[in-house]
Design an enzyme around this catalytic site. Structure first.
Site, mmCIF file in Angstrom:
data_model
loop_
_atom_site.group_PDB
_atom_site.id
_atom_site.type_symbol
_atom_site.label_atom_id
_atom_site.label_comp_id
_atom_site.label_asym_id
_atom_site.label_seq_id
_atom_site.Cartn_x
_atom_site.Cartn_y
_atom_site.Cartn_z
ATOM 1 N N GLY A 129 0.817 -1.201 0.000
ATOM 2 C CA GLY A 129 0.000 0.000 0.000
ATOM 3 C C GLY A 129 0.851 1.251 0.000
ATOM 4 C CB SER A 131 0.987 3.935 -5.728
ATOM 5 O OG SER A 131 2.302 3.676 -6.155
ATOM 6 C CB SER A 163 0.983 -5.839 -5.463
ATOM 7 O OG SER A 163 1.580 -4.817 -6.218
ATOM 8 C CD GLU A 246 8.922 -2.460 -5.758
ATOM 9 O OE1 GLU A 246 7.817 -2.867 -6.108
ATOM 10 O OE2 GLU A 246 9.129 -1.324 -5.314
#
Length: 409
Positions: A129, A131, A163, A246
């Site tokens: 969580g 963006s 996602s 990432e």
């Protein structure tokens, strides 16, 4: 970095190949791309198999539940599992590659004990969580607000492109805890239970027809203060740790996958006569060199990250450890990837798009068949220059943190 393999590493590879040959034929069929509850169950079952066999969190330190394997062993694992066609992390992506490493590097002993074992076993799925509708590439513009109320934060706001939200148990959530602070301050990193009252998930359908992203609306959601990773208002620094993982290591397995697809493209081109096209052959040859170089860069980035240990310093510009009872030093999961991750992310994103553009050339008329896996992957590849930080953001990082150029105005 020594790129040769020791006898011990080759023995590790042989044992892994034997295990994969035994277990992969026994796996059930993979659920449909649109069946996310089924895919969650499938991915979780595979993760549990890895855990029981001692391959889960292979490169994580032993005190975080991993095996403390060397960077080379980790890369061998990724290479062999991809070559064998083993399942990818799937719905476990955020937990294993983002939230888990961040908690291992920045969390307290109690936080590591609570969240890391379920991630490694595949018991709990995480979503991201970060963006928001008005804070994508400019993540520091986020507005989701968390107001301290005793031993909890009351969170209100909205997230987008979250996602795996529809099947997640937890969310790595960025919130603004001090609205008066400068943009990159006053932010905190929270672990939010997805079943908390006030959480609403609305799936988003992508161009490829999948729904692994969602909008998440937060209406006065109460999150315990104990779920904060790092100090209050220090979330931007913690977020940079997450994004370093990432960009630096999360796409490692995909490089191997792209090399496999490239070999399949060459075989398909020979079979359908397109191999006679000199331009196509040169394009595939250049892509082969590109992905070989990216694999070496991957080895460098992972080794660099693992080499950073407490007391030894690190790359210029790396932040200091979070202070506090039970907090771990930076680098506790073998080190946080450095700015080389941005170099990799930038080049890999474009190389992947070029790969599937070449696939369209090989396919010819079949490139219009959305059911073909290469066509679906081509549509998915369009997001890679945006996801995990846009190419423009990566160029800024390279310019400022590697080349030492002044920040743009």
């Amino acid at each position: 970095m020594d790129l040769t393999f020791t006898a011990e590493e080759e023995a590790f590879r042989a044992r892994l190949r034997t295990w994969l040959a035994e277990v992969l034929p026994k796996l059930p069929p993979k659920p449909a791309a649109t069946d996310w509850p089924g895919r969650r169950a499938y991915d979780a079952a595979w993760q549990r198999m890895l855990y029981d066999a001692g391959y889960a969190g292979l490169h994580w330190p032993t005190d975080a539940g991993g095996r403390g394997a060397t960077p080379t062993q980790h890369l061998i694992f990724l290479e062999e599992t991809e070559k064998a066609g083993a399942p990818y992390v799937g719905a476990n992506f955020v937990g294993l590659l983002h939230a888990g490493p961040t908690i291992a590097a920045e969390g307290t002993a109690a936080q590591r004990a609570r969240w890391l074992p379920p991630i490694l076993r595949g018991d709990e799925i995480w979503c991201q969580g970060f963006s928001e509708p008005d804070a994508g590439s400019d993540l520091a513009a986020l507005r989701t607000r968390a107001v301290r109320d005793g031993d909890a934060y009351v969170v209100t706001g909205a997230k987008i492109w979250t996602s795996h939200a529809e099947v997640a148990d937890w969310c790595e959530l960025l919130v603004r805890t001090d609205p008066e602070a400068p943009r990159h301050r006053g932010i905190s990193w929270l672990a939010m239970p997805m079943d908390a009252p006030g959480v609403t998930v609305r799936p988003l359908r992508t161009l490829a027809g999948s729904t692994e992203f969602a909008e998440v609306f937060l209406d006065e959601v109460r999150i315990p203060v104990g779920n904060r990773i790092g100090a209050e208002h220090d979330g931007w620094r913690v977020t940079m740790v997450t994004l370093s993982f990432e960009r630096g290591t999360a796409f490692v397995g995909e490089v191997v996958a792209c090399r496999r697809v490239l070999a399949e493209l060459a075989r398909a081109a020979r079979a359908n006569g397109r191999w006679d096209d000199d331009v196509l052959r040169r394009r595939l040859g250049r892509l082969n060199a590109e992905f070989a170089a990216l694999w070496r860069l991957t080895q460098w980035n992972v080794s660099e990250a693992m080499a950073v240990s407490p007391g030894r310093g690190g790359s210029p510009g790396r932040a200091k450890p979070v202070a506090g009872e039970g907090a771990r030093p930076r680098g506790s999961i073998g080190g946080v990837p450095g700015t080389g991750g941005s170099v990799f992310k930038l080049r890999y994103s474009h190389a992947r798009q070029e790969l599937y553009d070449a696939a369209a050339e090989v396919l010819g008329g079949q490139a219009l068949d959305a059911a073909h896996p290469w066509v679906a992957d081509r549509l998915s590849s369009l997001s890679y220059t945006i996801a995990a930080g846009t190419s423009q953001i990566q160029r800024n990082i390279v310019a400022e943190r590697i080349l030492g150029l002044p920040k743009g105005r």
